[in-house]
Design a protein around this motif. Structure first.
Motif, PDB file in Angstrom:
ATOM      1  N   GLY B  42       0.807  -1.216   0.000  1.00 22.22           N
ATOM      2  CA  GLY B  42       0.000   0.000   0.000  1.00 22.22           C
ATOM      3  C   GLY B  42       0.844   1.271   0.000  1.00 22.22           C
ATOM      4  O   GLY B  42       0.615   2.198  -0.772  1.00 22.22           O
ATOM      5  N   THR B  43       1.856   1.301   0.865  1.00 18.46           N
ATOM      6  CA  THR B  43       2.671   2.498   0.980  1.00 18.46           C
ATOM      7  C   THR B  43       3.389   2.806  -0.338  1.00 18.46           C
ATOM      8  O   THR B  43       3.446   3.950  -0.776  1.00 18.46           O
ATOM      9  CB  THR B  43       3.713   2.308   2.107  1.00 18.46           C
ATOM     10  N   LEU B  44       3.902   1.767  -0.976  1.00 19.63           N
ATOM     11  CA  LEU B  44       4.607   1.959  -2.242  1.00 19.63           C
ATOM     12  C   LEU B  44       3.682   2.589  -3.272  1.00 19.63           C
ATOM     13  O   LEU B  44       4.044   3.574  -3.949  1.00 19.63           O
ATOM     14  CB  LEU B  44       5.112   0.598  -2.754  1.00 19.63           C
ATOM     15  N   ILE B  45       2.466   2.048  -3.339  1.00 17.32           N
ATOM     16  CA  ILE B  45       1.515   2.584  -4.320  1.00 17.32           C
ATOM     17  C   ILE B  45       1.137   4.021  -3.957  1.00 17.32           C
ATOM     18  O   ILE B  45       1.090   4.895  -4.818  1.00 17.32           O
ATOM     19  CB  ILE B  45       0.261   1.671  -4.379  1.00 17.32           C
ATOM     20  N   ASN B  46       0.906   4.253  -2.685  1.00 21.45           N
ATOM     21  CA  ASN B  46       0.587   5.626  -2.233  1.00 21.45           C
ATOM     22  C   ASN B  46       1.679   6.612  -2.627  1.00 21.45           C
ATOM     23  O   ASN B  46       1.422   7.700  -3.150  1.00 21.45           O
ATOM     24  CB  ASN B  46       0.459   5.666  -0.709  1.00 21.45           C
ATOM     25  N   ILE B  47       2.916   6.242  -2.354  1.00 21.57           N
ATOM     26  CA  ILE B  47       4.028   7.155  -2.622  1.00 21.57           C
ATOM     27  C   ILE B  47       4.122   7.431  -4.120  1.00 21.57           C
ATOM     28  O   ILE B  47       4.233   8.592  -4.548  1.00 21.57           O
ATOM     29  CB  ILE B  47       5.355   6.551  -2.106  1.00 21.57           C
ATOM     30  N   THR B  48       4.024   6.368  -4.917  1.00 24.40           N
ATOM     31  CA  THR B  48       4.134   6.560  -6.357  1.00 24.40           C
ATOM     32  C   THR B  48       3.037   7.497  -6.841  1.00 24.40           C
ATOM     33  O   THR B  48       3.288   8.456  -7.592  1.00 24.40           O
ATOM     34  CB  THR B  48       4.007   5.197  -7.077  1.00 24.40           C
ATOM     35  N   LEU B  49       1.818   7.204  -6.395  1.00 22.97           N
ATOM     36  CA  LEU B  49       0.697   8.037  -6.816  1.00 22.97           C
ATOM     37  C   LEU B  49       0.913   9.490  -6.374  1.00 22.97           C
ATOM     38  O   LEU B  49       0.730  10.432  -7.148  1.00 22.97           O
ATOM     39  CB  LEU B  49      -0.594   7.474  -6.197  1.00 22.97           C
ATOM     40  N   PHE B 156       0.330  -7.698  -4.401  1.00 23.16           N
ATOM     41  CA  PHE B 156       0.399  -6.412  -5.088  1.00 23.16           C
ATOM     42  C   PHE B 156      -0.878  -6.138  -5.864  1.00 23.16           C
ATOM     43  O   PHE B 156      -1.450  -5.055  -5.796  1.00 23.16           O
ATOM     44  CB  PHE B 156       1.622  -6.407  -6.015  1.00 23.16           C
ATOM     45  N   SER B 157      -1.376  -7.158  -6.563  1.00 23.55           N
ATOM     46  CA  SER B 157      -2.578  -6.927  -7.379  1.00 23.55           C
ATOM     47  C   SER B 157      -3.797  -6.714  -6.485  1.00 23.55           C
ATOM     48  O   SER B 157      -4.650  -5.874  -6.774  1.00 23.55           O
ATOM     49  CB  SER B 157      -2.807  -8.093  -8.345  1.00 23.55           C
ATOM     50  N   SER B 161      -6.196  -3.386  -6.452  1.00 23.81           N
ATOM     51  CA  SER B 161      -7.649  -3.347  -6.624  1.00 23.81           C
ATOM     52  C   SER B 161      -8.332  -2.743  -5.408  1.00 23.81           C
ATOM     53  O   SER B 161      -9.374  -2.109  -5.524  1.00 23.81           O
ATOM     54  CB  SER B 161      -8.205  -4.738  -6.938  1.00 23.81           C
ATOM     55  N   ILE B 162      -7.724  -2.908  -4.232  1.00 27.62           N
ATOM     56  CA  ILE B 162      -8.298  -2.252  -3.046  1.00 27.62           C
ATOM     57  C   ILE B 162      -8.214  -0.733  -3.206  1.00 27.62           C
ATOM     58  O   ILE B 162      -9.179   0.002  -3.005  1.00 27.62           O
ATOM     59  CB  ILE B 162      -7.573  -2.688  -1.762  1.00 27.62           C
ATOM     60  N   ILE B 163      -7.048  -0.275  -3.623  1.00 27.67           N
ATOM     61  CA  ILE B 163      -6.836   1.177  -3.672  1.00 27.67           C
ATOM     62  C   ILE B 163      -7.572   1.812  -4.846  1.00 27.67           C
ATOM     63  O   ILE B 163      -8.221   2.851  -4.704  1.00 27.67           O
ATOM     64  CB  ILE B 163      -5.333   1.485  -3.750  1.00 27.67           C
ATOM     65  N   ALA B 165      -9.786   0.118  -7.278  1.00 27.09           N
ATOM     66  CA  ALA B 165     -11.090  -0.355  -7.727  1.00 27.09           C
ATOM     67  C   ALA B 165     -12.092  -0.447  -6.589  1.00 27.09           C
ATOM     68  O   ALA B 165     -13.222  -0.874  -6.772  1.00 27.09           O
ATOM     69  CB  ALA B 165     -10.941  -1.717  -8.407  1.00 27.09           C
ATOM     70  N   GLY B 166     -11.675  -0.044  -5.409  1.00 24.33           N
ATOM     71  CA  GLY B 166     -12.608  -0.026  -4.293  1.00 24.33           C
ATOM     72  C   GLY B 166     -12.943  -1.406  -3.774  1.00 24.33           C
ATOM     73  O   GLY B 166     -13.964  -1.591  -3.106  1.00 24.33           O
ATOM     74  N   ALA B 167     -12.124  -2.432  -4.080  1.00 26.44           N
ATOM     75  CA  ALA B 167     -12.363  -3.758  -3.531  1.00 26.44           C
ATOM     76  C   ALA B 167     -12.311  -3.717  -2.016  1.00 26.44           C
ATOM     77  O   ALA B 167     -11.643  -2.868  -1.441  1.00 26.44           O
ATOM     78  CB  ALA B 167     -11.310  -4.743  -4.065  1.00 26.44           C
ATOM     79  N   SER B 168     -13.017  -4.639  -1.377  1.00 23.76           N
ATOM     80  CA  SER B 168     -13.076  -4.599   0.079  1.00 23.76           C
ATOM     81  C   SER B 168     -11.718  -4.918   0.675  1.00 23.76           C
ATOM     82  O   SER B 168     -11.017  -5.838   0.262  1.00 23.76           O
ATOM     83  CB  SER B 168     -14.098  -5.621   0.584  1.00 23.76           C
ATOM     84  N   SER B 169     -11.354  -4.114   1.656  1.00 19.94           N
ATOM     85  CA  SER B 169     -10.045  -4.292   2.255  1.00 19.94           C
ATOM     86  C   SER B 169     -10.161  -4.948   3.624  1.00 19.94           C
ATOM     87  O   SER B 169      -9.168  -5.120   4.309  1.00 19.94           O
ATOM     88  CB  SER B 169      -9.360  -2.935   2.400  1.00 19.94           C
ATOM     89  N   ASP B 170     -11.401  -5.307   4.000  1.00 22.18           N
ATOM     90  CA  ASP B 170     -11.640  -5.756   5.377  1.00 22.18           C
ATOM     91  C   ASP B 170     -10.702  -6.869   5.826  1.00 22.18           C
ATOM     92  O   ASP B 170     -10.263  -6.912   6.968  1.00 22.18           O
ATOM     93  CB  ASP B 170     -13.094  -6.225   5.545  1.00 22.18           C
ATOM     94  N   ALA B 171     -10.404  -7.743   4.902  1.00 19.70           N
ATOM     95  CA  ALA B 171      -9.566  -8.875   5.277  1.00 19.70           C
ATOM     96  C   ALA B 171      -8.173  -8.451   5.713  1.00 19.70           C
ATOM     97  O   ALA B 171      -7.483  -9.180   6.426  1.00 19.70           O
ATOM     98  CB  ALA B 171      -9.470  -9.853   4.105  1.00 19.70           C
TER      99      ALA B 171
END
Ligand code: SF4
Ligand code: SF4
Lengths: 727, 348
Positions: B42-49, B156-157, B161-163, B165-171
Motif C-alpha cells: 500500500g505504501t509503495l503505491i501511495n508514494i508513487t501516486l 500487489f494486485s 484493486s483495493i486502492i 477499484a474499491g475492492a473490500s479491504s476488510d480482510a
C-alpha cells in the motif's frame, strides 16, 4: 610554554579547504623592481595623503612623497628611487572598482636610499625602552604604517588609546583565510622581527603582556615564534598561543574572544575592554621602522591558486602592478579569467590586472574554475538555519537576508546587521547558494545613506524651525509696536475730536468711513461710561438708591468693556487703514528699498541688537571669555541699526515727495490731511514758542509758512485733479 | 580586461538544497522498506501516486506562475512532500484520498503561499489534516494489519484493486496499535492487552519495527548534519515526559513504549517536524518548537478524538513559529542582551 591560558570558543565558524600547502613550499622571495610603480594616495582608512613632490622630480627610496592629511591619515614613501612621472587618477584595487589619485613612479633601478636614521639613532639611545611612547607614535605615523592584515587602519591611531588602560596586546597571526600564507611565512622566517615589534608595542602601550595567536595548522610558525621569544628573553611578557583552526578565528573580534573570552562591545573598539590587536606583519613593520628607520614601502604577498604554476610568497614593493607580479609566479590566464585580491572568503575579484599592490594586499589568488567553482544559481531560502549555525557574530543571517531583500531596513538594523563582519561563512554553507553577504553589504549601504539623509533633513528642520521661531518673535514684537502706535494715534484722534469738536473731513474711502463710525461709537461709549459713573456716584451718595448700586456697577462694567472693545476695533481699523495706504503704492512691491522693507530691516536690526546686548550681559554676568567677542558683535549690530534707520528715513522723505506728485485722488486726500496735521502741529509749536519767548520763534514761523505753502499746493492739486471732468 | 567579478565569498561547501532534499528522501528508505515488508504494498503505491500527482500539480502551477518548470522541479522539495504524504497516509486508503491530499498540499500548502520557502505550514501535514478531517472513516479504517498478526499481507494486485477499484479491504485491515490500545484499556488491563496478537511481545508489534527503522534513518540524517538534533530530541523528550508524568499507569493510559514506537512518532520527529521551512529557525526556538509538538502529540492522542496527532501537533506549532522566533533571538556578539520580542519601531 604554549597554552598556559584557557581558550574560549567562538560561535559557529566553518572549515573550508585550507589550500595553504601550495604556497609554503618555497621561502619568501624578493620581487624585482618593476619599471613603474603605481602608488595610490589612499591605501588606508581615513583621508588620502597629499603629494609633496612634483611631477618630474627625482625621489629617493624611503623619501616621503605624500604627507598625511590630518590625524586619521598616513603618509606615503617612495618604495625605490626614480622619477615621479604622473599624479593622476588610476584604477585602484578596491571593491568599488573606482579610480583614485595615484602617484606614478618611474623606477631607475638604482634603489638608492635616502638617509633614514632609525628612531633610536635620532634620539640617540640604544634601547627601545628609553624612547618615549609618544615619540614612537609620532614616528610610526611618519613612517606610513597602517594595518597590514585587514582594512589598513592607521597604526598610530589604533595605538593611541587615550584614557583606556591596556592590559593585553594581541598579535594576530591566525591567518584563517584559506590559501593565504603571507603571515605564516613571515612568522616562520622573521619571527624575531614579529617578537621585537611586539616588544615595541608593549612599550608604547605600557602594557604587561602580549599574546600571539596562531592557528594550529601553522606548527612551523608557532615553533619559530616560541624560539624567538626565548631568544629575546621575553617569555615573561610574550606568549605564543596555538588556537584551533577554524574560520574566521582570525577576525579581530573573534581572536579576542578566543584568547580572552571577552567580547568587543557592539559599536566599540577593543581598547574599550583593555585590548589592542595588531597583525603580526604590522608588528614586523613597526620593528623595521623604529629600529631600522625603514618606512612602510614593501610587504609580503602570497601569489597562489592553480592558475599560478609556482605558488609562492614574495616581498613586494608597494605599487607593483599585479600583472607584473603574477608573471613571477608563472601565471597562466584561464577562461573565464578570475583573480582575487585577498582570500576566497573575504577577498574581492579584480576587474583587471593593471592594478597595484597596496598596503593591505596580502594575497593575489588566481584559481582555476575547478578549485573554486563558480556559485550556482540561488534558489529559495528554505530556512534551514545552517547560516545561523555558522555565524560567528551570532546573527540570524536568514532573517537579515529576508529583510534586506524586502528592504525593511529598520528590521535589518534591529537584527544587528552592523555587527556582521562580512566573513562569508553564512554564504559558504547556504544550500540555496544565496549570496547573503552581498545582501548585507547592500543593506548596510542603504541604511547608512538613509541615516545621512535623515540627519540632513533633521538639521534642515532644526534650522527651519529656528528661523520660524525667529520670524514669529519678530512679528509679535512688530505687532506689539504697531498696536502701541495705533493706540497712541487713537488717543490723539480722540483728543483732537474732543478739543476741536469737529468731525474729520469727508472720508475718501470705506476705510475712512469705518474709522469715522468707530470714532463716533467711541465718543458715545465714552459718554455712556461717564453717565453711568455719575449715576453710580449718585447712587452711592444717596442711601435710598443703595439697592441700585450692584446693577449700576454691572452696567458700568459693561459699558467700560464696550468702550474697550470699541477702542480696540478702532485701533485695528486704523492699522488696516495704514496698511491700505502702504499697499496702495504697488510699485513698492519687491523693491528692496521700499520704505516698508527698510523699516522692517531697521526693526529686525534693532531686535538683533537687543538679543546681542542681552547675550553680552549674560556673558558678563557669568564672566565668560566670550565677552570681548560679544562686545564687538554688539558694536557692529548697533552700527547696523543706525544704518538701517538712516536708510529708512531717507526713503521716507523720498516717498513723501513721490507721493506728492501722485495723481491718485485718494492718496492726495490723505496727503492733505497729513499736511493739515503738520500745519496744525507747527502752529501749536509756534504758539508755544511764542508764549515761552524762545528764540526759535522765527525759525518756527518760517517752517509754518513752508508747511502752509505745501498745504496750499496740495489743495490746488486736488482742485486740478478733480476738475478735468467738468472742463 | 573583463575578468570575472563576483562578490565574496568565492567558495562554497558544495552543499545544495537539492542535495539536502535527496538525502532526506534517501533516509526514509529503511522505514519505507520495513513498512512495505510488514504492511504490504500500500505504501509503495501511495508514494508513487503522490509523486506523480505532486509533480503534475507543481509543473502546472509553475506554468501558471510563469516560472521555469525544470529549474524548480529539480529541487526535489515537492518529491519529498509527496513521499512524506505517501508514508503518512493509511496504506490501503482509496486512491482519491491520496490525490486530494497531495493536490491540497502542493497547491494550497505550498504554492498559494508563494512556493518553496514561503509556506508557514508543513504542506504534507496540511494535506494530511485536510483528508483526515474530511474523510475520517476512510482515514481510520484503511490501516493495513501487520504481517505479524495476519501471517501474510495482501498481494500487489490485491492492493491495487483495493486502492483503485474499491475492492473490500476488510480482510487486510485493522485498527492501529494506538487506536486499539486506547479503546481496549477502558475495559481491560495492560496485561490482558499484551495477550492480543498485535501486542504480543514488544518487538513483535509491526509498528515498533517501522518506527525503529525511521529512527535509524533519522539518526543518519543528524549524523550527516542534514537536520539538527534539536527538534527530534526535544519532541521525543517532551512526549516521553508527558507520558511518564501523566500516563504512568499502563492500565489507564497508553504506555510510553507505545507512544514512542507506534503511530507516526519517529517519522514525525525526524522527517516531518524537521521540515526547515515551517519550523523555527533559532536554536532555542527549535527546542521549544519540538517540545511543543511533543506535548500536543500526547495531548491529542490521549484526550482527542483522533487516534494519531502528529499532523495536528505540527500544524499547531507551525502557527507559533513566528512568535517563537521573535522571542528566541540569540544574543549577538558584543551585545549585552538579545533583542527579543515582536518588532517595534524604535522611537526616533
Ligand atoms: S543557509 Fe541559506 S537556505 Fe538556509 S536558512 Fe540560511 S539563507 Fe536560508
Ligand atoms: S557574513 Fe555576517 S551574517 Fe554571515 S556569517 Fe559572517 S558575520 Fe554572520
Amino acid at each position: 610554554m604554549t597554552q598556559m591560558i584557557r581558550l574560549h570558543d567562538i560561535h559557529g565558524g566553518i572549515h573550508p579547504a585550507e589550500n595553504k600547502r601550495q604556497s609554503t613550499q618555497t621561502a619568501i622571495q624578493v620581487a624585482p623592481i618593476p619599471n613603474e610603480l603605481i602608488l595610490p594616495l589612499h591605501q588606508h582608512i581615513g583621508a588620502a595623503a597629499i603629494p609633496c613632490v612634483n611631477v618630474g622630480e627625482r625621489v629617493l627610496k624611503g623619501q616621503c612623497i605624500a604627507h598625511a592629511d590630518g590625524f586619521v591619515s598616513v603618509p606615503l614613501h617612495a618604495p625605490t628611487s626614480g622619477t615621479i612621472v604622473d599624479i593622476e587618477a588610476r584604477p585602484v584595487p578596491h571593491a568599488s572598482g573606482l579610480s583614485e589619485t595615484c602617484m606614478v613612479l618611474q623606477c631607475d633601478g638604482q634603489d638608492e636610499w635616502q638617509a633614514h636614521p632609525s628612531l633610536l639613532e635620532q634620539k640617540n639611545v640604544s634601547l627601545v625602552e628609553q624612547l618615549k611612547p609618544a615619540d614612537i607614535l609620532t614616528f610610526l605615523a611618519q613612517s606610513g604604517i597602517a594595518g597590514l592584515g585587514g582594512a589598513g587602519f592607521p597604526t598610530a591611531i589604533k595605538l593611541h588609546t587615550g584614557n583606556y588602560p591596556i592590559d593585553t596586546l594581541i598579535l594576530n597571526g591566525a591567518e584563517c583565510e584559506p590559501y593565504i600564507t603571507a603571515d605564516d611565512m613571515l612568522m616562520r622566517e622573521r619571527a624575531d622581527e614579529v617578537v621585537a615589534g611586539g616588544e615595541i608595542l608593549l612599550h608604547v602601550l605600557q602594557c604587561a603582556r602580549a599574546l600571539i595567536g596562531v592557528e594550529d595548522n601553522k606548527p612551523e610558525a608557532i615553533a619559530a615564534l616560541e624560539q624567538a621569544v626565548i631568544d629575546a628573553h621575553l617569555s615573561h611578557k610574550i606568549q605564543v598561543v596555538s588556537i584551533p583552526t577554524k574560520y574566521p578565528s582570525g577576525g579581530e573580534k573573534q581572536l579576542i574572544q578566543i584568547l580572552t573570552g571577552k567580547e568587543v562591545p557592539s559599536g566599540g573598539i577593543p581598547a574599550h575592554i583593555g585590548i589592542v590587536c595588531q597583525n603580526v606583519a604590522t608588528a614586523s613593520a613597526i620593528y623595521r621602522a623604529v629600529v631600522h628607520g625603514e618606512p612602510l614601502i614593501h610587504r609580503i604577498t602570497t601569489l597562489t591558486g592553480d592558475a599560478c604554476q609556482q605558488p609562492s610568497n614574495w616581498q613586494v614593493l608597494l605599487g607593483t602592478p599585479i600583472d607584473y607580479l603574477l608573471t613571477l609566479a608563472g601565471y597562466q590566464a584561464q577562461q573565464p579569467e578570475r583573480v582575487i585580491m585577498g582570500g576566497p572568503m573575504m577577498g574581492f575579484a579584480l576587474p583587471h590586472l593593471q592594478l597595484p599592490v597596496i598596503k593591505t594586499s596580502n594575497c593575489i589568488l588566481a584559481p582555476k574554475a575547478k578549485e573554486l567553482p563558480l556559485n550556482e544559481y540561488a534558489t529559495a531560502c528554505i530556512r534551514c538555519g545552517q547560516c545561523t549555525q555558522v555565524c560567528p557574530a551570532e546573527l540570524l543571517p536568514q532573517q537579515l537576508y529576508w529583510f534586506s531583500k524586502t528592504q525593511e531596513l529598520d528590521k535589518v538594523e534591529q537584527h544587528n546587521v552592523f555587527d556582521c563582519i562580512e566573513c562569508g561563512a553564512c554564504s559558504y554553507v547556504c544550500p540555496s547558494h544565496i549570496p547573503l553577504v552581498q545582501y548585507y553589504r547592500f543593506a548596510k549601504g542603504a541604511i547608512r545613506e538613509e541615516r545621512a539623509a535623515q540627519e540632513k533633513a533633521l538639521r534642515a528642520k532644526e534650522r527651519f524651525e529656528q528661523r520660524l521661531a525667529r520670524q514669529e518673535q519678530e512679528l509679535a514684537e512688530k505687532e506689539a509696536k504697531r498696536k502701541a502706535r495705533a493706540e497712541a494715534a487713537a488717543t490723539a484722534q480722540k483728543a483732537k475730536q474732543a478739543d476741536l469738536a469737529e468731525p474729520a473731513s469727508a472720508p475718501a474711502s470705506s476705510v475712512d468711513d469705518t474709522l469715522e463710525k468707530l470714532n463716533k461709537q467711541l465718543a458715545a461709549s465714552q459718554a455712556a461710561v461717564q453717565k453711568t459713573k455719575e449715576k453710580l456716584a449718585a447712587a452711592q451718595a444717596d442711601p435710598e438708591q443703595a439697592d441700585k448700586i450692584p446693577a449700576l456697577e454691572a452696567a458700568l462694567e459693561k459699558v467700560t468693556s464696550k468702550l474697550k472693545s470699541i477702542a480696540m476695533e478702532l485701533a485695528a481699523a486704523k492699522k488696516a487703514a495704514a496698511a491700505s495706504t502702504t499697499t496702495t503704492g504697488d510699485s513698492d512691491k519687491g523693491d528692496p528699498n521700499s520704505p516698508e522693507r527698510l523699516r522692517k530691516k531697521w526693526e529686525t536690526a534693532q531686535l538683533r541688537l537687543q538679543t546681542a546686548e542681552q547675550r553680552l550681559a549674560e556673558a558678563m554676568e557669568q564672566q565668560l571669555d566670550t565677552v570681548s567677542a560679544l562686545q564687538t558683535g554688539v558694536e557692529k549690530q548697533r552700527e547696523r541699526v543706525n544704518d538701517a534707520l538712516a536708510a529708512y528715513q531717507a526713503s521716507q522723505t523720498e516717498t513723501q515727495s513721490d507721493v506728492a506728485n501722485s495723481p491718485d485722488n485718494h492718496e492726495l486726500e490723505k496727503k492733505i490731511l497729513a499736511q493739515q496735521d503738520r500745519v496744525a502741529k507747527a502752529e501749536e509749536r509756534l504758539t508755544m514758542a511764542r508764549e515761552s519767548g524762545l528764540d526759535t520763534v522765527d525759525a518756527l514761523a518760517m517752517g509754518l509758512q513752508k508747511q502752509r505753502d505745501k498745504l496750499a499746493q496740495l489743495e490746488q492739486q486736488r482742485v486740478a485733479s478733480s476738475t478735468p471732468e467738468g472742463v | 580586461m573583463g575578468l570575472l567579478t563576483l562578490s565574496s565569498p568565492h567558495t562554497h561547501n558544495q552543499n545544495s538544497t537539492q542535495h539536502m532534499m535527496q538525502m532526506v528522501i534517501l533516509a526514509t528508505l529503511p522505514g519505507f522498506v520495513v513498512s512495505t515488508w510488514l504492511f504490504g504494498f500500500g505504501t509503495l503505491i501511495n508514494i508513487t501516486l503522490a509523486i506523480v500527482v505532486a509533480l503534475g500539480c507543481e509543473a502546472a502551477i509553475l506554468v501558471v506562475r510563469k516560472r521555469p518548470v525544470g529549474f524548480f522541479l529539480n529541487d526535489y522539495s515537492i518529491v519529498l512532500t509527496a513521499v512524506l504524504l505517501g508514508l503518512a497516509l493509511p496504506p490501503l486508503a482509496p486512491w482519491w484520498i491520496t490525490v486530494i491530499a497531495t493536490f491540497f498540499a502542493v497547491v494550497f500548502g505550498k504554492h498559494l503561499y508563494g512556493g518553496l520557502g514561503n509556506n508557514p505550514f508543513n504542506p504534507a501535514m496540511l494535506g494530511y489534516a485536510l483528508v483526515l478531517v474530511s474523510f475520517p472513516v476512510e482515514m481510520t479504517t484503511n490501516w493495513a494489519s501487520s504481517i505479524i498478526a495476519t501471517d501474510v499481507t495482501a498481494s500487489f494486485s490485491d492492493t491495487l484493486s483495493i486502492i483503485f477499484a474499491g475492492a473490500s479491504s476488510d480482510a487486510w485491515t485493522g485498527a492501529t496499535a494506538l487506536d486499539s490500545y486506547k479503546h481496549l484499556i477502558t475495559n481491560a488491563t495492560a496485561a490482558e492487552i499484551a495477550q492480543q496478537p498485535e501486542f504480543s511481545g514488544f518487538l513483535n508489534a509491526g509498528w515498533a519495527w517501522v518506527n525503529l527503522a525511521y529512527l535509524v534513518g533519522g539518526l543518519w540524517l543528524v549524523w550527516r548534519r542534514i537536520i539538527s538534533w534539536h527538534i527530534p530530541l526535544s519532541m521525543l523528550v517532551a512526549l516521553s515526559l508527558c507520558s511518564l508524568i501523566i500516563g504512568w499507569d499502563a492500565d489507564m493510559y497508553t504506555p510510553l513504549s507505545l507512544h514512542l514506537l507506534s503511530g507516526a512518532t519517529m517519522l514525525g520527529a525526524f522527517f516531518i517536524a524537521t521540515d526547515p521551512v515551517s519550523a523555527s529557525t533559532t536554536t532555542r526556538g527549535k527546542l521549544i518548537y519540538g517540545a511543543g509538538i511533543g506535548v500536543f502529540v500526547y495531548v491529542i492522542r490521549t484526550w482527542g478524538a483522533y487516534p494519531d496527532a502528529v499532523a495536528f501537533a505540527v500544524l499547531l506549532m507551525n502557527l507559533a513559529v513566528p512568535f517563537i522566533d521573535a522571542y528566541t533571538q540569540p544574543r549577538t556578539y558584543g551585545h549585552n542582551k538579545a533583542k527579543r520580542g515582536l518588532y517595534q519601531k524604535q522611537p526616533k
